[in-house]
Design a protein around this motif. Structure first.
Motif, PDB file in Angstrom:
ATOM      1  N   ARG A  18       0.836  -1.208   0.000  1.00  0.00           N
ATOM      2  CA  ARG A  18       0.000   0.000   0.000  1.00  0.00           C
ATOM      3  C   ARG A  18       0.867   1.252   0.000  1.00  0.00           C
ATOM      4  O   ARG A  18       0.582   2.227  -0.695  1.00  0.00           O
ATOM      5  CB  ARG A  18      -0.947  -0.001   1.188  1.00  0.00           C
ATOM      6  CG  ARG A  18      -2.011  -1.056   1.081  1.00  0.00           C
ATOM      7  CD  ARG A  18      -2.974  -0.988   2.235  1.00  0.00           C
ATOM      8  NE  ARG A  18      -3.950  -2.045   2.099  1.00  0.00           N
ATOM      9  CZ  ARG A  18      -4.258  -2.893   3.065  1.00  0.00           C
ATOM     10  NH1 ARG A  18      -3.693  -2.781   4.239  1.00  0.00           N
ATOM     11  NH2 ARG A  18      -5.144  -3.827   2.857  1.00  0.00           N
ATOM     12  N   ARG A 171     -13.757   1.595   2.472  1.00  0.00           N
ATOM     13  CA  ARG A 171     -13.362   0.404   3.240  1.00  0.00           C
ATOM     14  C   ARG A 171     -12.167   0.768   4.112  1.00  0.00           C
ATOM     15  O   ARG A 171     -11.213   1.384   3.657  1.00  0.00           O
ATOM     16  CB  ARG A 171     -12.998  -0.735   2.300  1.00  0.00           C
ATOM     17  CG  ARG A 171     -14.181  -1.348   1.621  1.00  0.00           C
ATOM     18  CD  ARG A 171     -13.853  -2.598   0.815  1.00  0.00           C
ATOM     19  NE  ARG A 171     -12.501  -3.088   0.939  1.00  0.00           N
ATOM     20  CZ  ARG A 171     -11.742  -3.454  -0.099  1.00  0.00           C
ATOM     21  NH1 ARG A 171     -12.202  -3.373  -1.328  1.00  0.00           N
ATOM     22  NH2 ARG A 171     -10.519  -3.904   0.092  1.00  0.00           N
ATOM     23  N   ASP A 173      -9.755  -0.942   5.199  1.00  0.00           N
ATOM     24  CA  ASP A 173      -8.463  -1.483   4.769  1.00  0.00           C
ATOM     25  C   ASP A 173      -7.885  -0.735   3.569  1.00  0.00           C
ATOM     26  O   ASP A 173      -6.779  -1.023   3.131  1.00  0.00           O
ATOM     27  CB  ASP A 173      -8.560  -2.982   4.483  1.00  0.00           C
ATOM     28  CG  ASP A 173      -9.447  -3.327   3.299  1.00  0.00           C
ATOM     29  OD1 ASP A 173     -10.181  -2.445   2.792  1.00  0.00           O
ATOM     30  OD2 ASP A 173      -9.418  -4.500   2.869  1.00  0.00           O
ATOM     31  N   GLN A 174      -8.625   0.241   3.048  1.00  0.00           N
ATOM     32  CA  GLN A 174      -8.151   1.044   1.929  1.00  0.00           C
ATOM     33  C   GLN A 174      -7.801   2.474   2.354  1.00  0.00           C
ATOM     34  O   GLN A 174      -7.634   3.352   1.515  1.00  0.00           O
ATOM     35  CB  GLN A 174      -9.194   1.072   0.814  1.00  0.00           C
ATOM     36  CG  GLN A 174      -9.395  -0.268   0.145  1.00  0.00           C
ATOM     37  CD  GLN A 174      -8.129  -0.745  -0.543  1.00  0.00           C
ATOM     38  OE1 GLN A 174      -7.560  -0.037  -1.353  1.00  0.00           O
ATOM     39  NE2 GLN A 174      -7.665  -1.937  -0.207  1.00  0.00           N
ATOM     40  N   LEU A 185      -6.843   4.838  -0.666  1.00  0.00           N
ATOM     41  CA  LEU A 185      -6.230   4.150  -1.805  1.00  0.00           C
ATOM     42  C   LEU A 185      -7.251   3.785  -2.869  1.00  0.00           C
ATOM     43  O   LEU A 185      -6.894   3.470  -3.996  1.00  0.00           O
ATOM     44  CB  LEU A 185      -5.521   2.881  -1.326  1.00  0.00           C
ATOM     45  CG  LEU A 185      -4.338   3.127  -0.391  1.00  0.00           C
ATOM     46  CD1 LEU A 185      -3.888   1.822   0.236  1.00  0.00           C
ATOM     47  CD2 LEU A 185      -3.201   3.793  -1.148  1.00  0.00           C
ATOM     48  N   ALA A 186      -8.521   3.786  -2.506  1.00  0.00           N
ATOM     49  CA  ALA A 186      -9.583   3.397  -3.442  1.00  0.00           C
ATOM     50  C   ALA A 186     -10.691   4.431  -3.426  1.00  0.00           C
ATOM     51  O   ALA A 186     -10.801   5.245  -2.512  1.00  0.00           O
ATOM     52  CB  ALA A 186     -10.136   2.029  -3.059  1.00  0.00           C
TER      53      ALA A 186
END
Length: 195
Positions: A18, A171, A173-174, A185-186
């Motif tokens: 990441r 999310r 985790d993003q 990141l998304a």
């Protein structure tokens, strides 16, 4: 025990990947700024330089990145600031050289290891109000909160003084956290109830 260690190593590798995506976005922004300066496109150069500045600042203060990785981003941040100063002093070629050199150095620098820590309500609460950047370094909104039932981060964007703002979900985790910024990141997963 070996299985747990393997899972931990895989999570650390994913977390480091990441930050590699952040590094790639930063090197691209620095290179774009340098190219635009050499082409005499000051406005485009300044926009890319602003993105690079935010991404470098994020990486330099990222919570989950070890000192090796933060050092790589800190050195890139120094190169971005040198380029910015040269540009302000009317030296676009010197600025372009500084940015290109910093971009090349960051591309080759080791990132170290990233901690595979999941965001939770406490971490997000401590980061509430921070500016959220998209993966390119553009400002995308303001960190608003955490929805534990869906493991999503709430981001407020648009509006004026909170009026007419939309709330979107990302999310967990993003999303990466740093001292000054959060980085998505998304793209947003879906709209939440409007604000």
């Amino acid at each position: 025990m070996a299985q747990a260690t393997g899972a931990t190593a895989a999570a650390a590798s994913e977390a480091t990947a990441r930050f590699d995506a952040v590094r790639q976005a930063l090197t691209a922004a620095m290179s774009q700024s340098a190219e635009a300066l050499r082409a005499g496109q000051r406005h485009a150069a300044t926009r890319a330089l602003d993105r690079a500045r935010r991404l470098a600042r994020f990486g330099d203060t990222a919570w989950m990145l070890d000192e090796t990785g933060r050092k790589a981003f800190r050195e890139a941040r120094h190169g971005v600031e040198e380029g910015r100063k040269a540009l302000q002093n009317g030296e676009p070629e010197k600025a372009a050289d500084s940015l290109q050199s910093a971009s090349q150095a960051l591309a080759q620098a080791p990132l170290g290891e990233a901690e595979p820590r999941r965001l939770d309500a406490q971490a997000v609460a401590e980061a509430e109000g921070r500016t959220v950047l998209d993966a390119r370094g553009e400002e995308a909104g303001t960190l608003q909160g955490y929805a534990p039932e869906t493991d999503e981060i709430l981001v407020s964007r648009g509006g004026l003084l909170g009026i007419g703002a939309d709330t979107v979900r990302l999310r967990a985790d993003q999303v990466l956290l740093g001292r000054d910024y959060a980085l998505a990141l998304a793209a947003p997963a879906k709209a939440a109830g409007g604000g």
